[in-house]
Design an enzyme around this catalytic site. Structure first.
Site, short mmCIF file in Angstrom:
data_model
loop_
_atom_site.label_atom_id
_atom_site.label_comp_id
_atom_site.label_asym_id
_atom_site.label_seq_id
_atom_site.Cartn_x
_atom_site.Cartn_y
_atom_site.Cartn_z
N GLU A 46 2.59 123.34 100.57
CA GLU A 46 3.31 124.20 101.51
C GLU A 46 2.85 125.65 101.38
O GLU A 46 2.73 126.36 102.39
CB GLU A 46 4.82 124.09 101.31
CG GLU A 46 5.41 122.76 101.74
CD GLU A 46 5.28 122.50 103.23
OE1 GLU A 46 5.06 123.46 103.99
OE2 GLU A 46 5.39 121.33 103.63
N TYR B 164 11.44 128.91 105.14
CA TYR B 164 10.79 127.67 105.57
C TYR B 164 10.35 126.84 104.37
O TYR B 164 10.63 125.63 104.30
CB TYR B 164 9.59 127.96 106.47
CG TYR B 164 8.69 126.75 106.57
CD1 TYR B 164 9.02 125.69 107.40
CD2 TYR B 164 7.55 126.63 105.77
CE1 TYR B 164 8.24 124.54 107.45
CE2 TYR B 164 6.76 125.50 105.81
CZ TYR B 164 7.10 124.45 106.66
OH TYR B 164 6.33 123.32 106.69
N ASP C 154 8.54 124.62 111.35
CA ASP C 154 7.27 125.35 111.41
C ASP C 154 6.87 125.47 112.88
O ASP C 154 7.66 125.17 113.78
CB ASP C 154 6.20 124.64 110.59
CG ASP C 154 5.76 123.31 111.18
OD1 ASP C 154 6.41 122.81 112.13
OD2 ASP C 154 4.76 122.74 110.69
N CYS D 105 2.47 116.22 120.62
CA CYS D 105 3.11 117.33 121.34
C CYS D 105 2.33 118.61 121.06
O CYS D 105 2.86 119.59 120.54
CB CYS D 105 4.57 117.46 120.90
SG CYS D 105 5.59 118.47 122.00
N CYS E 58 2.24 113.25 126.64
CA CYS E 58 3.63 112.84 126.88
C CYS E 58 3.79 111.34 127.10
O CYS E 58 4.82 110.76 126.76
CB CYS E 58 4.20 113.61 128.08
SG CYS E 58 4.27 115.41 127.84
N CYS F 237 4.33 109.66 123.78
CA CYS F 237 5.26 110.31 122.87
C CYS F 237 6.51 109.43 122.68
O CYS F 237 7.07 108.95 123.67
CB CYS F 237 5.68 111.68 123.41
SG CYS F 237 6.91 112.53 122.40
N CYS G 171 13.00 114.13 126.55
CA CYS G 171 12.42 115.47 126.67
C CYS G 171 12.77 116.12 128.00
O CYS G 171 12.32 115.67 129.06
CB CYS G 171 10.91 115.39 126.49
SG CYS G 171 10.09 117.00 126.52
#
Length: 349
Positions: free
Chosen positions: A42, A123, A141, A193, A200, A203, A209
């Site tokens: 991270e 975060y 994020d 995405c 899409c 997805c 969405c």
């Protein structure tokens, strides 16, 4: 009405089948990640792509398999291994954090406890708590912001939309498998995405969405117009004897802090003369875009008298790969690999 539990179930099911294989990640459903490896990845991933981080992560974990090993590492070696990854304050905080964690006997298990470590912000503390300790923390994020903006059709431009997106993402975070859910949302944003041309049709959340329903998915999240970056200029000096190159360790704090570098002036607020009397000549300029400004460094080069040898690094010990990216560009310009090129190094042979 959108059901957060349905979204979590769909996204986790997709993640179980399509999770990216990353060197710091345990497979979906296989339990919690190693706090050391989660934390290290991270920190490295801050402002840096997955592709760029992989080799660094593997090298670090080979050299220092545990946080205790990293805590005992020499600062200069860590900075040299970090060279090229950028944002060097991360490397300084990395060592400080490792030493604090080792001293207290391990990583804290809560977001609040993790947030007290050097270099660990909101975060990162949430990500470690969720992925390594399975705490139901919301991890947001850039990928998660994009997924959330599209799911809820948030048209407020960034960065003003950030608090709204975090609150909306929190409504989706499940109590079970929160670490897998966080990584699933990141993977969805990274692979499906995407910023441009989101896929899409494949997805797992296409039916949930709002932006997809309204035909504006590719337009979100909206961004405020960028202000032009201020320009800075400076000079870098590359000086060599037959056996040494003139380099210095920059001050611990500030841009490129703690790294090995060629003497330079102007761009970082300093006002210094050339580092040694010599027949300095201009060999070109390098340009680098930083987060808050654009930089152009004029590169000056010269052979130095032998008595300057003590102030430099022996050439047989000098590794350009240990330099930060900006200084590697300076070195490449002043001392090109082409043996027929005119450069300080070639003029001394």
């Amino acid at each position: 009405m959108r059901e957060s539990s349905v979204i979590a179930t769909r996204l986790l099911g997709w993640y179980d089948r399509h999770a990216r294989k990353l060197p710091w990640r345990v497979p979906p459903g296989a339990g919690r990640g190693d706090p050391y490896r989660v934390w290290l990845s991270e920190i490295m991933l801050q402002q840096t792509t997955v592709a760029a981080v992989k080799s660094y992560f593997e090298r670090f974990t080979t050299l220092w398999p545990t946080v205790e090993d990293l805590a005992r590492a020499d600062d200069a070696q860590v900075m040299a291994e970090w060279a090229g990854l950028g944002y060097y304050a991360r490397a300084r905080n990395l060592v400080a954090c490792a030493r604090q964690v080792a001293a207290q006997g391990g990583f804290p298990t809560t977001r609040e406890g993790l947030a007290g470590l050097p270099g660990v912000g909101p975060y990162t503390s949430a990500a470690i708590a969720a992925i390594a300790h399975d705490a139901p923390e919301t991890v947001v994020d850039g990928n998660v912001e994009r997924v959330t903006a599209r799911l809820f059709a948030v048209e407020t431009p960034m960065p003003a939309a950030k608090p709204v997106l975090r609150d909306l993402a929190a409504t989706l975070t499940p109590q079970k498998r929160p670490g897998d859910f966080a990584q699933a949302a990141m993977d969805l944003g990274a692979t499906i995405c995407t910023p441009r041309s989101p896929a899409c049709t494949i997805c797992p959340l296409t039916d949930d969405c709002d932006a997809r329903a309204r035909g504006i998915a590719a337009d979100l999240p909206r961004k405020s117009p960028k202000k032009p970056k201020p320009e800075r200029r400076g000079i870098a000096w590359v000086g060599l004897t037959n056996s040494a190159v003139l380099v210095e360790e920059r001050a611990p704090k500030g841009l490129l802090g703690g790294t090995l570098a060629f003497p330079s002036t102007g761009w970082d607020g300093s006002d210094l003369p050339p580092p040694a009397p010599a027949d300095w000549r201009q060999v070109g300029a390098v340009r680098r875009i930083f987060t808050h400004f654009a930089l152009e460094l004029t590169v000056m080069a010269a052979p130095l008298r032998r008595q300057r040898r003590a102030a430099g690094c022996p050439l047989d010990e000098f590794d350009p790969e240990a330099l930060p990216g900006l200084m590697r560009k300076v070195w490449s310009l002043a001392c090109p690999a082409d043996p027929t090129a005119t450069s300080p190094a070639r003029s001394l042979t």
